[in-house]
Design an enzyme around this catalytic site. Structure first.
Site, PDB file in Angstrom:
ATOM      1  N   LYS A 170      -8.968  -7.448  17.220  1.00  0.00           N
ATOM      2  CA  LYS A 170      -8.515  -8.454  16.257  1.00  0.00           C
ATOM      3  C   LYS A 170      -7.210  -7.912  15.676  1.00  0.00           C
ATOM      4  CE  LYS A 170      -7.988  -9.672  12.488  1.00  0.00           C
ATOM      5  NZ  LYS A 170      -6.634  -9.937  11.938  1.00  0.00           N
ATOM      6  N   GLU A 245      -7.999   4.491   9.682  1.00  0.00           N
ATOM      7  CA  GLU A 245      -6.683   5.102   9.511  1.00  0.00           C
ATOM      8  C   GLU A 245      -5.998   4.291   8.432  1.00  0.00           C
ATOM      9  OE1 GLU A 245      -3.240   5.690   9.233  1.00  0.00           O
ATOM     10  OE2 GLU A 245      -2.797   5.007  11.282  1.00  0.00           O
ATOM     11  N   GLU A 377       1.327   3.608  -2.325  1.00  0.00           N
ATOM     12  CA  GLU A 377       2.028   3.341  -1.069  1.00  0.00           C
ATOM     13  C   GLU A 377       2.890   2.090  -1.247  1.00  0.00           C
ATOM     14  OE1 GLU A 377      -0.359   2.191   2.434  1.00  0.00           O
ATOM     15  OE2 GLU A 377       0.846   3.671   3.502  1.00  0.00           O
TER      16      GLU A 377
END
Ligand code: NAD
Length: 470
Positions: A170, A245, A377
């Site tokens: 996906k 990850e 981030e």
């Protein structure tokens, strides 16, 4: 851009179960370039069934034969290099030179490495009076992000294929065209029907269906920490294997005596590449206070070499960010940096172009470790430069976030850089500008993730062990 109007399931393009669609937008001019079907739970179920049906045959295929198919897949990617690079530039906005060199070059190298590792890997070992068999986990649900559209797919699919697993992919909503090209390449490479399946769709619908499907044995996800936590919880509740990850806030530590000009130029380049949208981007530059102002001037000069431009132009080094949401988010972080008292050395929150999701290459000085821009981030072309007084302080700043994915150390000699790197809480460290190695395990400490990708460590993620006693 031509798009397939279906899902690649069981070796063929099948009509989608629902009618919803996802529009693909070129971030350089905000134009819709194509649309793909938005998959439903039904599409995911069909794909998982196809993958389950193909699993026994693929698992029993000799490793050398599986590896030969991965080599064939690599060859198709090489043959279709220009088309893939142009597609990545159109849907991600990456400068064409970077698309060719990195977005296609890295996955070709990764596919090559798994063709080699897969052919020679010891899927059996002898321990005392036991034989230990390393067997494929089963059906892998791979959920990938948009930032490296092909690399993120190959980093999951190639080791899964080498291990003998079958896959349901996906891909990200923003970059489905690259995923469709990849499915074509799988087909051309002669990988048997059902071994690889593609369902395009949104995260909350198709992604969630992949993570929750009882027929998926391992979920391998790359993306934001927020979604990773949710996927980990879903997989945990079903006692399913999971590899995550996630994000990063990597430190680039420049120790006294290092080649300052080289370290700063390389550090700036690392953040500007891919418009800062790399999970391991070295977004925090740590410089000794005696070298600080010189480093700030060097960074301001280096960033001037990254003006934003049309990503189709081979001279362009900095394209737009991927979509309107990221455009707002990144510029929001820049505004926050200014509001919290950081010194703006280059760039800023104003959009440098009327059209397209461009962000000015931005450098902040006088950033303190507690500021939002030093902790979260950003995923845009924004560099923060922090000062430290001694190595212990540099280490505490470097390790002082919830993340631990990448990092770099520059020093006068390798031994001092390595000594510092050993103390860093992070999964990868580049020493004095060390190069990308497709065999090196990649993954995070702390909230940057669970598990490793690439090389033999990456292959091991797709295996489970059985021991026979004699
Ligand atoms: P995201 O985590 O929402 O998307 C990544 C993938 O997960 C996509 O395929 C998406 O469709 C899917 N997904 C989303 N919600 C899901 C759910 N509930 N269940 C299953 N799958 C789901 O990332 P994003 O919104 O595209 O980006 C947001 C931020 O994430 C970025 O600003 C950046 O900080 C970070 N990010 C990190 C990476 C990385 O490589 N680690 C990559 C992309 C984004």
């Amino acid at each position: 851009m031509k798009a397939h109007d279906g899902m690649y399931i069981g070796g063929e393009w099948r009509p989608a179960a629902g009618r919803d669609r996802i529009e693909v937008v070129n971030p350089a001019d905000e134009q819709v370039i194509a649309s793909v079907p938005a998959g439903t739970e039904e599409d995911v179920d069909a794909a998982v069934r196809a993958a389950r049906a193909a699993f026994p045959g693929w698992a029993a295929t000799p490793p050398a034969e599986r590896a030969a198919r991965i080599a064939a897949l690599r060859d198709v990617l090489v043959a279709r290099k220009s088309e893939i690079a142009e597609t990545i530039t159109a849907e991600l906005g990456s400068p064409i030179g970077f698309s060719e060199r990195v977005h296609v070059g890295a996955p070709v190298a990764v596919a090559h490495s798994f063709a080699e590792i897969g052919a020679t890997y010891a899927f059996e070992e002898r321990l005392g009076n036991s034989t230990v068999l390393l067997e494929p986990v089963g059906v892998v649900g791979a959920i990938t992000p948009w930032n490296y559209p092909l690399h993120q797919i190959v980093a999951k699919v190639a080791p899964a294929l080498a291990a003998g697993c079958t896959i349901v992919l996906k891909p990200a909503e923003d970059t489905p065209l690259t995923a469709q090209l990849f499915a074509e390449a799988v087909h051309e490479a002669g990988i048997p029907a059902g071994v690889f399946n593609l369902v395009t769709g949104t995260g909350p619908v198709a992604g969630q269906a992949v993570a929750a499907h009882p027929g998926v044995d391992l979920v391998s996800f790359t993306g934001s920490t927020a979604v990773g936590k949710q996927i980990g919880a879903t997989a945990g509740a079903a006692v399913k294997r999971v590899a995550l990850e996630l994000g990063g806030k990597s430190a680039n530590v420049i120790l006294p005596g290092a080649d300052l000009a080289k370290a700063v130029a390389a550090g700036v380049g690392h953040v500007m590449n891919n418009a800062g949208q790399s999970c391991n981007a070295l977004t925090r530059m740590l410089v000794h206070r005696d070298d600080y102002e010189e480093a700030v001037s060097l960074a301001a000069a280096a960033v001037a070499k990254y003006p934003t431009g049309d990503p189709r132009d081979p001279a362009t080094r900095l394209g737009p960010v991927v979509n309107a949401k990221q455009h707002d988010r990144v510029r929001g972080y820049i505004a926050k940096g200014i509001a919290e008292g950081a010194r703006l050395v280059a760039g800023g929150a104003d959009a440098p172009a009327e059209r397209g999701y461009f962000v000015a290459p931005t450098v902040f000085a006088d950033v303190t470790p507690d500021m939002t821009i030093a902790q979260e981030e950003i995923f845009g072309p924004v560099l923060s430069i922090l000062a430290y007084a001694d190595e212990d302080e540099a280490l505490s700043i470097a390790n002082g976030t919830v993340y631990g994915l990448g990092g770099a150390v520059w020093a006068a000699d390798e031994a001092s850089a390595v000594a510092f790197a050993r103390r860093m809480d992070t999964g990868q460290v580049d020493i004095n500008g060390g190069r990308f190695n497709p065999l090196a395990p990649f993954g995070g400490y702390k909230q940057s993730g669970v598990g490793r990708e690439l090389g033999p460590h990456g292959l091991a993620e797709y295996l489970q062990t059985k021991s026979l006693q004699f």
